[in-house]
Design an enzyme around this catalytic site. Structure first.
Site, short mmCIF file in Angstrom:
data_model
loop_
_atom_site.label_atom_id
_atom_site.label_comp_id
_atom_site.label_asym_id
_atom_site.label_seq_id
_atom_site.Cartn_x
_atom_site.Cartn_y
_atom_site.Cartn_z
N GLY A 73 0.83 -1.20 0.00
CA GLY A 73 0.00 0.00 0.00
C GLY A 73 0.86 1.25 0.00
O GLY A 73 2.00 1.22 0.48
N GLN A 113 3.20 9.92 0.76
CA GLN A 113 4.47 9.21 0.92
C GLN A 113 5.45 9.50 -0.22
O GLN A 113 6.64 9.24 -0.10
CB GLN A 113 4.24 7.70 1.06
N CYS A 170 5.50 -0.12 7.16
CA CYS A 170 5.18 1.05 6.34
C CYS A 170 6.43 1.43 5.57
O CYS A 170 7.52 1.45 6.14
CB CYS A 170 4.74 2.19 7.25
N LEU A 171 6.26 1.73 4.28
CA LEU A 171 7.42 2.10 3.46
C LEU A 171 8.07 3.38 3.97
O LEU A 171 9.24 3.64 3.67
CB LEU A 171 7.01 2.25 1.99
N HIS A 174 -4.80 1.66 7.37
CA HIS A 174 -3.44 2.19 7.50
C HIS A 174 -3.21 3.31 6.47
O HIS A 174 -2.70 4.39 6.82
CB HIS A 174 -2.45 1.03 7.29
N GLU A 175 -3.61 3.07 5.22
CA GLU A 175 -3.38 4.07 4.16
C GLU A 175 -4.24 5.32 4.38
O GLU A 175 -3.78 6.44 4.16
CB GLU A 175 -3.65 3.48 2.78
N HIS A 218 -2.76 7.78 6.67
CA HIS A 218 -1.73 8.64 6.06
C HIS A 218 -2.32 9.94 5.52
O HIS A 218 -1.65 10.97 5.51
CB HIS A 218 -1.08 7.91 4.86
NI NI Z 1 2.26 3.35 5.55
#
Ligand code: NI
Length: 178
Positions: A46, A51, A100-101, A142-143, A146
Site C-alpha cells: 500500500g 508518501q 510502512c514504506l 493504514h493508508e 496517512h
Molecule cells: Ni504506511
C-alpha cells in the site's frame, strides 16, 4: 510511469493533512500510476500519495500474494482510491503485524477493526463502495490514516514511538553528515 522517492520519518510532510481531489483527471491518473509503480518497486502492499510528497487524498494497494505455489509470476490486483472515506467498521477487532514504506524495516502489531466499508472514487472517477476484510481491511485503514498525517506507529506506546523516531532521526543526521 515513474518510480518516485518515498519519504521516511521524521519527514514533516508525512504529518500533514491531505487535500481532497476535486476531479479524477488524467493528471490524477498519472499520479496513481506512479504510486503503483513506486509501491511495486519498493515492494509494498500500500502507498498513500503523501508518501511521495503529494498532499492529495489518493492511495493505492495490492494485497495479493507476492508469490505463487506453482512458481508462476504473481497476478497483480491493484486497487486505487481517490478521496476514500470509511463508512462502516466492525466491532470485531483484529491484530496484524504492520509495516510502512515510510518507516522502513520496522514491524509492529496494531489492533484495528477487522472489517470496514470504504467509499471512494475509482481510477475513472466513478464512486465505489468496497467491503474490506483481512489484510485488505488493515491495509486500507493504514493508508487512510496517512491522508490525515497518521502513521501506524501512532498506535504504539509513546515510549516505542519515540524510540523509533529517534532512531530514524539519528540515521538521517548521519546520512546528512556523510
Ligand atoms: Ni504506511
Amino acid at each position: 510511469m515513474t518510480i518516485r522517492t518515498i519519504l521516511t520519518v521524521p519527514d514533516p510532510r508525512l504529518r500533514q493533512k491531505c487535500a481532497p481531489v476535486a476531479e479524477v483527471t488524467d493528471e490524477v491518473r498519472a499520479l496513481l500510476d506512479d504510486m503503483l509503480e513506486t509501491m511495486y518497486d519498493a515492494p509494498g502492499i500500500g502507498l498513500a500519495a503523501i508518501q511521495i510528497g503529494v498532499a492529495k487524498r489518493c492511495l493505492v494497494m495490492d494485497v495479493s500474494p507476492s508469490t505463487r505455489e506453482d512458481g508462476e509470476p504473481p497476478q497483480k490486483n491493484p486497487i486505487t482510491m481517490v478521496n476514500p472515506v470509511i463508512t462502516r467498521v466492525s466491532e470485531e477487532m483484529s491484530d496484524y503485524e504492520e509495516g510502512c514504506l515510510s518507516v522502513p524495516e520496522y514491524y509492529e502489531f496494531v489492533e484495528r477493526p477487522a472489517r470496514c466499508t470504504v467509499r471512494y472514487l475509482d481510477y475513472d472517477g466513478v464512486e465505489q463502495e468496497l467491503d474490506c476484510e483481512g489484510m485488505l481491511a488493515t491495509c486500507v485503514q493504514h493508508e487512510i490514516d496517512h491522508l490525515d498525517g497518521g502513521l501506524f506507529i501512532d498506535y504504539l506506546s509513546r515510549l516505542k514511538r519515540e524510540r523509533i523516531v529517534r532512531k530514524f532521526t539519528k540515521a538521517l543526521k548521519q546520512r546528512e553528515k556523510a
